[in-house]
Design a protein around this motif. Structure first.
Motif, mmCIF file in Angstrom:
data_model
loop_
_atom_site.group_PDB
_atom_site.id
_atom_site.type_symbol
_atom_site.label_atom_id
_atom_site.label_comp_id
_atom_site.label_asym_id
_atom_site.label_seq_id
_atom_site.Cartn_x
_atom_site.Cartn_y
_atom_site.Cartn_z
ATOM 1 N N UNK A 110 69.856 2.279 29.872
ATOM 2 C CA UNK A 110 70.415 0.966 30.178
ATOM 3 C C UNK A 110 71.730 0.822 29.427
ATOM 4 N N UNK A 111 72.806 0.537 30.164
ATOM 5 C CA UNK A 111 74.102 0.356 29.507
ATOM 6 C C UNK A 111 74.217 -1.057 28.974
ATOM 7 N N UNK A 112 75.049 -1.212 27.962
ATOM 8 C CA UNK A 112 75.237 -2.526 27.370
ATOM 9 C C UNK A 112 76.710 -2.692 27.029
ATOM 10 N N UNK A 163 80.729 2.860 24.538
ATOM 11 C CA UNK A 163 79.695 2.208 25.301
ATOM 12 C C UNK A 163 78.401 2.309 24.529
ATOM 13 N N UNK A 164 77.682 1.254 24.511
ATOM 14 C CA UNK A 164 76.373 1.233 23.889
ATOM 15 C C UNK A 164 75.331 1.490 24.971
ATOM 16 N N UNK A 200 85.037 2.281 40.850
ATOM 17 C CA UNK A 200 85.985 3.253 40.291
ATOM 18 C C UNK A 200 86.359 2.884 38.854
ATOM 19 N N UNK A 201 86.609 1.603 38.625
ATOM 20 C CA UNK A 201 86.936 1.132 37.275
ATOM 21 C C UNK A 201 85.770 1.390 36.331
ATOM 22 N N UNK A 241 83.291 4.127 31.903
ATOM 23 C CA UNK A 241 81.966 4.554 31.464
ATOM 24 C C UNK A 241 80.887 3.502 31.667
ATOM 25 N N UNK A 242 81.141 2.528 32.535
ATOM 26 C CA UNK A 242 80.169 1.474 32.811
ATOM 27 C C UNK A 242 79.879 1.426 34.304
ATOM 28 N N UNK A 243 78.771 0.794 34.650
ATOM 29 C CA UNK A 243 78.398 0.681 36.049
ATOM 30 C C UNK A 243 79.137 -0.445 36.754
ATOM 31 N N UNK A 244 79.168 -0.348 38.084
ATOM 32 C CA UNK A 244 79.840 -1.365 38.898
ATOM 33 C C UNK A 244 79.252 -2.755 38.648
#
Length: 118
Positions: free
Chosen positions: A11-13, A1-2, A49-50, A55-58
């Motif tokens: 901030x996830x990307x 995950x970046x 949950x996924x 490792x990412x947000x909903x």
């Protein structure tokens, strides 16, 4: 995950933006997103949950499933692992790899490929 930090906020990307004028690209992303959602639901996982397992947000998971974001190859590998897809999701990396470039660039690359053949 970046992950990037912007003004002290993480901030996830998980993917790239979609070129709004790229209809063929949008069709591919809609298909990839639909497959991700089918696999997720078949495993009985919510989007949240996924997201936790990958490792990412909903919100990012929902964007990817709607075809609003181009998934990164690392995400597709992780999703394949989490969902036990035996390479079927990871295989979609090939389908999404070109879409991250704007359509005019992809068209030029095809022309260049033909020129090299000659």
């Amino acid at each position: 995950m970046s992950v990037n930090e912007v003004d002290g906020v993480v901030v996830e990307d998980a993917g790239w933006e979609v070129d709004p004028g790229d209809e063929p690209g949008k069709a591919v992303l809609a298909t990839v997103g639909r497959h991700l959602k089918i696999w997720r639901e078949a495993k009985g996982l919510s989007a949240a949950e996924f997201g936790d397992l990958t490792g990412y947000g909903e919100d990012m998971i929902r964007k990817l499933e709607r075809g609003d974001r181009i998934p990164r190859p690392e995400f597709l590998d992780k999703a394949d692992e989490v969902l036990g897809a035996n390479g079927l999701i990871a295989e979609m990396k090939q389908d999404t790899s070109e879409i991250r470039y704007p359509k005019p660039i992809r068209d030029l690359a095809k022309l260049e490929g033909k020129a090299v053949e000659f």
